[in-house]
Design a protein around this motif. Structure first.
Motif, mmCIF file in Angstrom:
data_model
loop_
_atom_site.group_PDB
_atom_site.id
_atom_site.type_symbol
_atom_site.label_atom_id
_atom_site.label_comp_id
_atom_site.label_asym_id
_atom_site.label_seq_id
_atom_site.Cartn_x
_atom_site.Cartn_y
_atom_site.Cartn_z
ATOM 1 N N ILE A 487 0.671 -1.272 -0.215
ATOM 2 C CA ILE A 487 0.307 0.386 0.086
ATOM 3 C C ILE A 487 0.927 1.186 0.334
ATOM 4 O O ILE A 487 1.893 1.193 1.151
ATOM 5 N N LYS A 488 0.458 2.040 -1.159
ATOM 6 C CA LYS A 488 1.974 2.643 -1.204
ATOM 7 C C LYS A 488 1.144 3.735 -0.384
ATOM 8 O O LYS A 488 0.160 3.991 -0.144
ATOM 9 N N PRO A 489 2.157 4.730 0.488
ATOM 10 C CA PRO A 489 1.685 6.316 1.458
ATOM 11 C C PRO A 489 1.440 7.363 0.585
ATOM 12 O O PRO A 489 1.891 7.422 -0.769
ATOM 13 N N VAL A 490 1.319 8.383 1.207
ATOM 14 C CA VAL A 490 1.111 9.043 0.069
ATOM 15 C C VAL A 490 2.381 10.216 0.038
ATOM 16 O O VAL A 490 2.680 9.929 -0.326
ATOM 17 N N PRO A 491 1.681 10.428 -1.909
ATOM 18 C CA PRO A 491 2.939 10.543 -2.519
ATOM 19 C C PRO A 491 3.665 11.625 -2.137
ATOM 20 O O PRO A 491 3.246 12.303 -1.428
ATOM 21 N N ALA A 492 5.358 11.631 -2.641
ATOM 22 C CA ALA A 492 6.155 12.448 -1.880
ATOM 23 C C ALA A 492 5.507 13.867 -2.658
ATOM 24 O O ALA A 492 4.937 14.181 -3.851
ATOM 25 N N ASP A 493 6.138 15.151 -1.544
ATOM 26 C CA ASP A 493 5.812 16.327 -2.078
ATOM 27 C C ASP A 493 6.914 16.705 -3.547
ATOM 28 O O ASP A 493 7.756 17.063 -2.280
ATOM 29 N N PRO A 494 6.584 17.140 -4.262
ATOM 30 C CA PRO A 494 7.574 17.293 -5.271
ATOM 31 C C PRO A 494 8.272 18.749 -5.082
ATOM 32 O O PRO A 494 9.365 18.785 -5.701
ATOM 33 N N THR A 495 7.915 19.401 -3.899
ATOM 34 C CA THR A 495 8.159 20.929 -4.463
ATOM 35 C C THR A 495 9.447 20.959 -2.431
ATOM 36 O O THR A 495 9.929 21.494 -2.686
ATOM 37 N N ASP A 496 9.766 19.331 -2.197
ATOM 38 C CA ASP A 496 10.098 19.052 -0.797
ATOM 39 C C ASP A 496 11.815 19.127 -1.452
ATOM 40 O O ASP A 496 11.567 18.013 -2.024
ATOM 41 N N PRO A 497 12.895 20.198 -1.234
ATOM 42 C CA PRO A 497 13.563 19.364 -2.429
ATOM 43 C C PRO A 497 14.302 18.477 -1.388
ATOM 44 O O PRO A 497 15.400 17.077 -1.628
ATOM 45 N N ILE A 498 14.202 17.856 0.374
ATOM 46 C CA ILE A 498 14.927 17.357 1.141
ATOM 47 C C ILE A 498 14.625 15.737 0.657
ATOM 48 O O ILE A 498 15.285 14.806 0.632
ATOM 49 N N ASP A 499 13.142 15.857 0.789
ATOM 50 C CA ASP A 499 12.677 14.342 0.475
ATOM 51 C C ASP A 499 12.838 14.010 -0.947
ATOM 52 O O ASP A 499 13.268 13.047 -1.208
ATOM 53 N N THR A 500 12.894 14.899 -2.201
ATOM 54 C CA THR A 500 13.925 14.382 -3.802
ATOM 55 C C THR A 500 14.927 13.974 -3.646
ATOM 56 O O THR A 500 15.315 13.025 -3.867
ATOM 57 N N SER A 501 15.759 14.515 -2.779
ATOM 58 C CA SER A 501 16.967 14.285 -2.944
ATOM 59 C C SER A 501 16.830 12.976 -1.799
ATOM 60 O O SER A 501 18.217 11.872 -2.744
ATOM 61 N N MET A 502 16.497 13.042 -1.132
ATOM 62 C CA MET A 502 16.354 11.413 0.094
ATOM 63 C C MET A 502 16.269 10.078 -1.108
ATOM 64 O O MET A 502 17.012 9.112 -1.152
ATOM 65 N N THR A 503 15.032 10.646 -1.861
ATOM 66 C CA THR A 503 14.649 9.289 -2.803
ATOM 67 C C THR A 503 15.499 9.319 -4.162
ATOM 68 O O THR A 503 15.690 7.814 -3.777
ATOM 69 N N ALA A 504 16.067 10.520 -4.358
ATOM 70 C CA ALA A 504 17.531 9.876 -5.351
ATOM 71 C C ALA A 504 18.073 9.133 -4.460
ATOM 72 O O ALA A 504 19.280 8.360 -5.333
ATOM 73 N N GLU A 505 19.182 9.734 -3.533
ATOM 74 C CA GLU A 505 19.638 8.856 -3.064
ATOM 75 C C GLU A 505 20.058 8.025 -3.041
ATOM 76 O O GLU A 505 20.993 6.938 -3.126
ATOM 77 N N ARG A 506 19.105 7.647 -2.485
ATOM 78 C CA ARG A 506 18.683 5.767 -2.472
ATOM 79 C C ARG A 506 19.355 4.701 -3.469
ATOM 80 O O ARG A 506 19.656 3.839 -3.933
ATOM 81 N N GLU A 507 17.897 5.079 -4.669
ATOM 82 C CA GLU A 507 18.833 5.167 -6.054
ATOM 83 C C GLU A 507 20.171 4.561 -6.551
ATOM 84 O O GLU A 507 20.632 3.829 -6.882
ATOM 85 N N LEU A 508 20.554 6.241 -5.929
ATOM 86 C CA LEU A 508 22.363 5.495 -6.421
ATOM 87 C C LEU A 508 23.252 4.799 -5.234
ATOM 88 O O LEU A 508 23.959 4.558 -5.960
ATOM 89 N N ILE A 509 22.790 5.022 -4.126
ATOM 90 C CA ILE A 509 23.159 3.715 -3.152
ATOM 91 C C ILE A 509 22.817 2.377 -3.620
ATOM 92 O O ILE A 509 24.069 1.712 -3.881
ATOM 93 N N VAL A 510 22.008 2.225 -4.531
ATOM 94 C CA VAL A 510 22.040 0.824 -5.508
ATOM 95 C C VAL A 510 22.334 0.669 -6.496
ATOM 96 O O VAL A 510 23.234 -0.241 -6.105
ATOM 97 N N GLN A 511 23.070 1.612 -6.597
ATOM 98 C CA GLN A 511 23.712 1.355 -8.003
ATOM 99 C C GLN A 511 25.187 1.302 -7.368
ATOM 100 O O GLN A 511 26.228 0.885 -8.232
ATOM 101 N N HIS A 512 25.836 2.042 -6.545
ATOM 102 C CA HIS A 512 27.347 2.252 -6.576
ATOM 103 C C HIS A 512 27.426 1.495 -5.317
ATOM 104 O O HIS A 512 28.691 0.426 -5.583
#
Length: 622
Positions: A487-512
């Motif tokens: 069950i997906k939680p409330v979608p991330a606020d696209p205007t929230d730079p911290i949440d966007t950065s953390m979500t992107a960082e998780r993808e980067l951790i997988v690659q690294h």
């Protein structure tokens, strides 16, 4: 009444023996008294038979010491190598009980971290392998010798030395690698107590003192000063690493530094041969010191100080969500910046293969040339074990101290440090991201529950009953199912730079993580012991076992590859899939099923590394 007849010799002998048992002679002769006093005082003559060869034959000890300074010293850079080797060659193990204790603890730590090396050396000695059929047997023997060398009066002596702290640290580390956690905490706490007593937990001008007497002594020794700092920072690294894994040892408390109680300076980035008791020479230009890689690990974990300070004082939950999210973002940026400016010898290009994964096949994933440094035919260490090589007789290692200046040895030590640096950096980044995501989801759930509660109150009519009979049930159901898997939680606020950065960082951790896993060879990973494998496995397991709604496209595509790596690493860590290993779990030294299984696991890891790269790396993910 007079006795009649000759005396009965048998009766007289029995009577004398009985009297001796009832009235023992408590006044030994002068020679016996001297021996007794020497034995009680713990003098060197009281333990004549205890020396280093009580552990293993001298040729084996020589090989193990060489291996210690090759494989373990880059990660725990003490004792001072030139000083130790001089004492070792002079056989101070026969005259200096503290040196013997240190020697035994070093060998025990090496075997616990890298049992294969002891197995190979014992194989080369006739009947030597039968002395220690299990690694834990040799580790226990080393601990016994170290404690016997210290003697019963060790804890009552007035002064301790930095070598006492090093001995306790190695005993604790060996206990940790064999999952003897109570013993590990005991020795680690003891090592830290010695460091604090000697004053090495503070800058030099703030040395510890008791009643105006400085414990470091009147003469300043640069060798001991640097060793004290290195031991302190090793304990710091261990405590922060365990903190990330959720293991907090209350008996070893190391709060973050403050202006009134700062940490000591970092060790000087100079190799041991340039550190003398009376001065420190400069590191030759163009030669990277092994202390550079050691200090890099310290800088990575120092980024945790802000978060640890909050956790030790009030706890993150005591603050509004905005405050910890900003702290975690700043810590994440700090740990990423710490990787900038690393020398080439300690660098893995994490982004070089994202566009063309075939362009950077790890050099260590293919068998070394026939006469290259540390290849399977020359060194006896079958790093890239094939199923055929498992049953071949391995020759005695040819790389010894005489080749310590060999450039290949330094490159191998850099590879060992490199593996530890990038595993630590990935573990720390993952720790910050997961802490943020947990706090974010908990905050969203709290807000959702509060809104549902307010809506429920608004639906209550004047009579006190719910306007909509199903309102309460709906509210409860929504609260329960919002955290259910899938069950997906409330979608991330696209205007929230911290949440966007953390979500992107998780993808980067997988690659690294996948890049690091395919760039680290067995010869770099294995000597790091359970510490490195546990860090990598922890990050990979978090990514694999996390809730589906947190996984981005890269994490979903890499699910199968990460799961396979996790399974192999768990086998290397000797943890069964259903849970953790028990305390005192044994690692085999004897040839047979255990050795064959170990080699098969390493072969599986290499095979999966090669298959991942040959399949196109990230480009080949479905």
């Amino acid at each position: 009444m007079k006795r009649r007849g000759p005396p009965n010799k048998h009766a007289e002998a029995a009577k004398a023996a009985k009297q001796q048992r009832l009235e023992p002679n408590i006044s030994p002769g002068p020679h016996g008294a001297a021996e007794t006093l020497i034995s009680i005082s713990g003098g060197p003559d009281g333990q004549q038979l205890l020396d280093a060869e009580a552990i293993a034959p001298w040729p084996v000890l020589t090989l193990l010491i060489d291996d210690f300074f090759t494989y373990i010293h880059p990660l725990a850079p003490f004792p001072h190598e030139p000083t130790f080797r001089m004492s070792f060659t002079a056989r101070e193990d026969r005259t200096n009980r503290g040196f013997l204790a240190l020697l035994a603890s070093m060998i025990g730590c090496l075997v616990a971290s890298f049992p294969r090396t002891a197995r190979l050396h014992l194989k080369a000695q006739q009947n030597a392998l039968h002395m220690y059929p299990k690694a834990i047997t040799l580790i226990d023997r080393c601990r016994t010798v170290a404690l016997e060398a210290r003697g019963p009066c060790f804890y009552s002596k007035e002064d301790t030395t930095v070598y006492d702290a090093a001995t306790s640290y190695f005993l604790g580390l060996a206990a940790a690698y064999t999952m003897q956690w109570k013993m590990c905490r005991r020795f680690m706490a003891e090592s830290m107590a010695f460091i604090r007593e000697l004053g090495y937990h503070k800058p030099r001008d703030m040395g510890s003192s008791m009643f105006g007497v400085t414990y470091r002594g009147p003469s300043f020794n640069h060798v001991e000063d640097q060793l004290g700092k290195r031991i302190f920072w090793c304990i710091f690294l261990g405590l922060r690493s365990m903190y990330q894994l959720g293991t907090h040892h209350s008996d070893i408390v190391l709060p973050p530094p403050t202006p009134s109680d700062p940490y000591p300076e970092l060790p000087v980035e100079v190799d041991d041969q340039y550190i003398l008791p009376h001065q420190i020479l400069g590191q030759p230009e163009g030669i990277v010191s092994l202390l550079t890689g050691f200090n890099q690990g310290i800088k990575i974990y120092m980024t945790m100080n802000g978060l640890v300070s909050v956790e030790m004082s009030y706890g993150v939950a005591a603050f509004p969500f905005h405050d910890p999210r900003v702290m975690l973002e700043e810590s994440l940026e700090a740990v990423k910046q710490m990787m900038e400016g690393l020398p080439r010898e300690l660098t893995i290009d994490l982004n070089s293969g994202l566009g063309n994964p075939r362009s950077h096949a790890p050099p260590n994933l293919t068998p070394a040339p026939q006469h290259s440094f540390l290849d399977s035919s020359n060194s006896g260490l079958h790093y890239f074990a094939s199923y055929q090589s498992m049953h071949q007789q391995q020759p005695a290692p040819k790389f010894r101290h005489a080749a310590s200046a060999h450039p290949g040895r330094r490159l191998l030590q850099f590879d060992i440090q490199k593996a530890n640096i990038y595993a630590s950096q990935l573990a720390t980044r993952s720790y910050y991201v997961e802490r943020y995501l947990n706090l974010r989801d908990a905050h969203r759930e709290h807000v959702r529950a509060h809104q549902q509660h307010q809506n429920g109150l608004g639906n209550v009519d004047a009579a006190g009953g719910p306007a909509n009979p199903s309102a309460t049930t709906t509210s409860t159901t929504a609260t329960t199912t919002s955290t259910s898997p899938g069950i997906k939680p409330v979608p991330a606020d696209p205007t929230d730079p911290i949440d966007t950065s953390m979500t992107a960082e998780r993808e980067l951790i997988v690659q690294h993580l996948l890049t690091v896993l395919t760039s680290i060879s067995q010869r770099s990973m294995e000597p790091n012991g359970a510490s490195l494998i546990n860090k990598i496995r922890q990050v990979a397991s978090t990514l694999v076992n996390d809730a589906p709604e947190r996984k981005g496209p890269v994490a979903v595509k890499a699910q199968e590859s990460l799961s396979r790596f996790v399974e192999i690493l768990m086998r290397l860590e000797r943890i069964p899939p259903g849970g953790g290993g028990g305390e005192g779990e044994e690692v085999s030294l004897a040839a047979g099923e255990d050795e064959e299984q170990e080699l098969r696991v390493w072969a599986d890891l290499r095979e999966h590394q090669v298959r991942f790269l040959q399949g196109g790396g990230f480009m080949g993910l479905p």
